[in-house]
Enzyme design. Structure first.
Site: not given
Length: 159
Positions: A20-21
């Site tokens: 997750y970015n």
């Protein structure tokens, strides 16, 4: 789009369980909007069984300064975005040269796309016109659009 990966959308990790970015996911969500507009148009525009003449478009309202997107982001996410932009010269140039808009200026592209009597089927609108040059390469991938549609149907069905 700021930073979707070169391949487009991580269909095998739509829930971001592995990675997750926030800025990459934001970029993927914007690319998904474009792909869904193209797929809706492919499936529902024109004559034929089950087709209702539906035209879908997607758009970029511009860099609107008065949103909560930046206000609620953590400093670390801005650092990730900056590092990602350094690796993406096209995205970096777009951010640098994109003028900030107020809300009224930003809504003008939305109004144009919604009210034009002859919208471009599956078109991507930016700055009150159909944009072709600044769109991510995966935005024209018909197979990715179909697979995203099918993944969305499966998610909605709870599969």
């Amino acid at each position: 789009f700021l930073m979707p990966p070169p391949h487009g959308i991580s269909l095998d990790d739509l829930q971001a369980a592995r990675s997750y970015n926030p800025w990459v996911r934001y970029g993927e969500s914007k690319l998904a909007n474009v792909l869904h507009a193209k797929e809706v148009t492919r499936r529902f525009l024109g004559p034929g069984e089950g087709k209702g003449g539906v035209v879908a478009v997607s758009l970029h309202p511009g860099n609107i300064a008065e949103t909560d997107l930046k206000r609620n982001a953590e400093v670390s996410s801005f650092l990730l975005a900056f590092l990602g932009l350094l690796a993406n010269p096209r995205g970096l140039w777009a951010v640098i040269t994109s003028p900030h808009k107020n809300t009224a200026q930003g809504v003008s592209t939305t109004l144009l796309a919604a009210l034009t009597p002859t919208p471009e089927p599956g078109g991507y609108y930016s700055d009150c016109q159909v944009e072709t040059s600044a769109v991510h390469p995966a935005a024209s991938d018909a197979d990715l659009a179909r697979r995203l549609w099918e993944a969305s149907e499966a998610a909605v069905a709870g599969k």
